[in-house]
Design a protein around this motif. Sequence first.
Motif, short mmCIF file in Angstrom:
data_model
loop_
_atom_site.label_atom_id
_atom_site.label_comp_id
_atom_site.label_asym_id
_atom_site.label_seq_id
_atom_site.Cartn_x
_atom_site.Cartn_y
_atom_site.Cartn_z
N ALA A 172 3.75 -4.15 -5.72
CA ALA A 172 3.60 -3.17 -6.67
C ALA A 172 4.18 -3.17 -7.92
CB ALA A 172 4.46 -1.84 -5.99
N PRO A 173 3.62 -2.99 -9.13
CA PRO A 173 2.39 -2.38 -9.10
C PRO A 173 1.26 -3.40 -8.89
CG PRO A 173 3.02 -2.58 -11.32
CD PRO A 173 4.42 -2.80 -10.47
N VAL A 174 -0.07 -3.13 -8.29
CA VAL A 174 -0.62 -4.00 -7.71
C VAL A 174 -1.71 -4.47 -8.82
CG1 VAL A 174 -2.58 -4.50 -5.83
CG2 VAL A 174 -0.37 -3.00 -5.44
N THR A 175 -1.75 -5.81 -8.89
CA THR A 175 -2.72 -6.53 -9.91
C THR A 175 -4.42 -6.34 -9.03
OG1 THR A 175 -2.49 -8.59 -8.99
CG2 THR A 175 -1.08 -7.81 -10.99
N ASP A 176 -5.17 -6.52 -9.75
CA ASP A 176 -6.52 -6.73 -9.05
C ASP A 176 -6.62 -7.77 -8.36
OD1 ASP A 176 -7.60 -4.69 -10.60
OD2 ASP A 176 -8.48 -5.62 -12.14
N ALA A 177 -6.00 -8.94 -8.64
CA ALA A 177 -6.28 -10.33 -7.59
C ALA A 177 -5.44 -9.86 -6.22
CB ALA A 177 -5.60 -11.34 -8.50
N ALA A 178 -4.55 -9.20 -6.33
CA ALA A 178 -3.60 -8.94 -5.23
C ALA A 178 -4.35 -7.47 -4.50
CB ALA A 178 -2.05 -8.64 -5.62
N ASP A 179 -5.19 -6.85 -4.86
CA ASP A 179 -5.74 -5.51 -4.27
C ASP A 179 -6.53 -5.72 -3.22
OD1 ASP A 179 -6.59 -3.02 -4.06
OD2 ASP A 179 -6.90 -2.59 -6.05
N HIS A 180 -6.29 -5.72 -2.07
CA HIS A 180 -7.19 -5.83 -0.90
C HIS A 180 -8.41 -4.99 -0.69
CE1 HIS A 180 -4.26 -2.55 0.65
NE2 HIS A 180 -5.38 -2.17 1.02
N ALA A 181 -8.49 -3.78 -1.77
CA ALA A 181 -9.50 -3.05 -1.77
C ALA A 181 -10.61 -3.53 -2.64
CB ALA A 181 -9.38 -1.61 -2.11
N LEU A 182 -10.20 -4.49 -3.60
CA LEU A 182 -11.14 -5.25 -4.49
C LEU A 182 -11.33 -6.71 -4.14
CD1 LEU A 182 -9.64 -3.72 -7.72
CD2 LEU A 182 -11.39 -2.80 -6.46
N ASP A 183 -10.18 -7.26 -3.81
CA ASP A 183 -10.38 -8.83 -3.59
C ASP A 183 -10.48 -9.03 -2.22
OD1 ASP A 183 -9.63 -11.49 -5.22
OD2 ASP A 183 -8.72 -11.42 -3.35
N ASP A 184 -11.24 -10.08 -1.67
CA ASP A 184 -11.42 -10.63 -0.27
C ASP A 184 -10.41 -11.40 0.19
OD1 ASP A 184 -13.76 -8.83 0.12
OD2 ASP A 184 -15.22 -10.57 -0.08
N THR A 185 -9.99 -11.95 -0.71
CA THR A 185 -8.68 -13.08 -0.49
C THR A 185 -7.57 -12.41 -0.20
OG1 THR A 185 -9.75 -14.94 -1.80
CG2 THR A 185 -7.54 -15.02 -1.18
N ALA A 186 -7.28 -11.40 -1.01
CA ALA A 186 -6.14 -10.42 -0.77
C ALA A 186 -6.13 -9.70 0.66
CB ALA A 186 -5.95 -9.58 -1.95
N ASP A 246 -17.44 6.10 7.27
CA ASP A 246 -18.36 5.08 7.45
C ASP A 246 -17.76 3.74 8.03
OD1 ASP A 246 -20.80 3.49 7.28
OD2 ASP A 246 -20.55 3.08 5.16
N LYS A 247 -18.19 3.58 9.29
CA LYS A 247 -17.67 2.48 9.97
C LYS A 247 -18.17 1.08 9.49
CE LYS A 247 -21.53 2.98 13.20
NZ LYS A 247 -22.49 2.01 12.65
N ASN A 248 -19.21 1.05 8.73
CA ASN A 248 -19.59 -0.27 8.11
C ASN A 248 -19.13 -0.45 6.45
OD1 ASN A 248 -22.53 0.67 9.79
ND2 ASN A 248 -21.10 -0.86 10.38
N SER A 249 -18.37 0.28 5.97
CA SER A 249 -18.03 0.40 4.63
C SER A 249 -16.95 -0.69 4.46
CB SER A 249 -17.52 1.73 4.11
OG SER A 249 -16.20 2.07 4.60
N ARG A 250 -16.90 -1.05 3.26
CA ARG A 250 -16.17 -2.28 2.79
C ARG A 250 -14.58 -1.47 2.69
NH1 ARG A 250 -12.11 -4.33 1.06
NH2 ARG A 250 -11.79 -6.50 -0.31
N TYR A 251 -14.65 -0.47 2.51
CA TYR A 251 -13.35 0.34 2.29
C TYR A 251 -12.52 0.47 3.40
CZ TYR A 251 -10.40 4.57 2.14
OH TYR A 251 -8.99 5.32 2.31
N VAL A 252 -13.03 0.59 4.76
CA VAL A 252 -12.24 0.43 6.06
C VAL A 252 -12.28 -0.96 6.67
CG1 VAL A 252 -12.72 2.91 6.51
CG2 VAL A 252 -14.37 0.97 7.45
N PHE A 253 -13.16 -1.86 6.10
CA PHE A 253 -13.05 -3.34 6.51
C PHE A 253 -12.97 -3.50 7.97
CE2 PHE A 253 -8.77 -2.29 4.59
CZ PHE A 253 -8.08 -2.16 5.67
N LEU A 254 -13.51 -2.64 8.85
CA LEU A 254 -13.46 -2.75 10.23
C LEU A 254 -14.42 -3.85 10.84
CD1 LEU A 254 -13.19 0.98 11.38
CD2 LEU A 254 -11.25 -0.79 11.43
N ASP A 255 -15.14 -4.62 10.15
CA ASP A 255 -16.01 -5.41 10.56
C ASP A 255 -15.03 -6.95 10.54
OD1 ASP A 255 -15.98 -5.48 7.81
OD2 ASP A 255 -17.80 -7.07 7.70
N ARG A 256 -14.04 -6.74 9.60
CA ARG A 256 -12.98 -8.03 9.53
C ARG A 256 -12.01 -7.72 10.67
NH1 ARG A 256 -13.46 -10.40 3.67
NH2 ARG A 256 -15.32 -9.17 2.98
#
Length: 563
Positions: free
Chosen positions: A291-305, A53-63
């Motif tokens: 590692a291990p990755v906290t939620d705040a450092a997880d780029h899959a969950l946090d936009d700043t990360a 999915d080219k438009n999913s947050r998972y692949v963040f290709l818009d960014r």
Amino acid sequence: MSVSFERTGAGPVPDHARQHLVRMRDGAGLAADVYLPADAGPVPAVLVRLPYDKNSRYVFLDRVARLFTERGYAFVVQDVRGKYRSDGRTLPFLREPDDGYDTIDWITRQPWSDGTVGMFGDSYYGFTQWAAVASQHPALRAIVPRVTTADFNATLVDPQEAHTGVGRPVWLEGIEYYAHHWIDEGAYEFEPDRSVRPVIEQYESAFRAIGARSAWFDLLAPRFTDVLHALGRHPFDARPVPVLHCVGWYDNIGLPHMRDYLELASRPGWDAVQYLWAGAVDHENYHLDLAPVTDAADHALDDTALERMLPDYAGPALEFFDVFLKGVRRATELPKVSWELGHAGRYTSTAWPPPDATERTWWLTANPAPPGLLPGAALADSQAPHDDETNWVYDPEDLVPSLVPNSFAHLRTHPDVSPLATREDVLAFTAAALQEDLDLAGPIAVDLHTSSSAPVYDVFVKVLDVAPDGQAHLIVRGEASVSDRGGPREVHIPCGHTGYRLRAGHRLALLLASSDYPMFLPCSGSEDNPWTTLAAKPSTQTLHTGPAHPSRLTVTVRPTTAG
């Protein structure tokens, strides 16, 4: 048995992209988003073709697109055939050469295109780059395949070779991927009931609940079909194009990716345009330093990360395309090899392994391990003077757990694996504490002499860094499926490449086992198909050590004072 599942469909197209339906030669329309720079043309284009999915947050290709358009590139992102917004049958690999060629051809006919195209992306969207190379469109001038390989199916199962009787176990986690992502245009999340036997029924139950099935899964399980991508020609036999191989030391397909790089770096015509960028990252781009990755450092969950991660993710590709698409920099400005030494920063080199690297060997022994930390035997600097044997068992009713819930994201959890060393079905070997730093820089391999009570058995190897507090973390791993031939036999197990600093006071260690579940399909312990067997058979393996049957760990090291 009822299986619950969730289906994910296509996300919305971003406002700053324009979606086009690109017609393929057979009439199928493949959805492609075009992101244009402020100065819209004519400019070079970078193409990404993916099934997630080219438009999913998972692949963040818009960014990612923003980074490319700010640099003056058009950025084109396409759902591959049969996925999300694109037409056609949902079947991986087979149509990618033609679809890649036709998409590149469409790009070159757009008013914003200057007629040159590069390709970029991870994993399957690294493979679509190799498929396009095989199709030989003249506009394709450079590719940046990340954490990928030209032949994915060879990573799933490598049948035992007739002349050696040694292959690879079935990478269950890898084949399971097709049951989640290649049923129809969407994606399905479900959790197999790992207690069900035969193992194939875990997936049949899911397909019944969904009401559809994955054709590619059916090709790979349970028949071990040797299915290669139908590219018309192998990409390595096509016209050479510049390649920046972006490899992760913790990527679960890092070994075949490095094999691709090393083969092309040795091929006349290809060798001059092969570049390597290697980092202490895994398949999902988690980094060792976090590692291990906290939620705040997880780029899959946090936009700043995610924003912090993106420059390292896209930066090497942008510098590469500035040379081979725009021509605004000279190729001599690019290092042939840029590699990360885990815990110690980034280095450059003229080749890989670095020219100053040498081999070092540790020997597996039956002697007791150094006191404390892991139980087991010693990993010694010199070979034991006497032959010896050590047994370990395989119990299909009590499999050695993989511990990491998802090897694609190994560094997200980066588990302490020291508890495995206490199991009776695991052999542990530990070296003395290092008096000074030791820099690993190159391939690692294990050579064992083994025998078994079973006609077929698996061997799993984990090479570890044991900290002074006793915690043990993975550096590299390897595995082999072995056909017993009535006596000790040599088993060579490549464990891939790494750049990693073992710090003073730490210890090198090695674990041996005969299962790694659910990452790998459990061995049947017989000639039965492990997918369909109802009752796998237990076995006892024997490790042979000493002068007559040496078993050893070989690593590649470089001077710690090297720049």
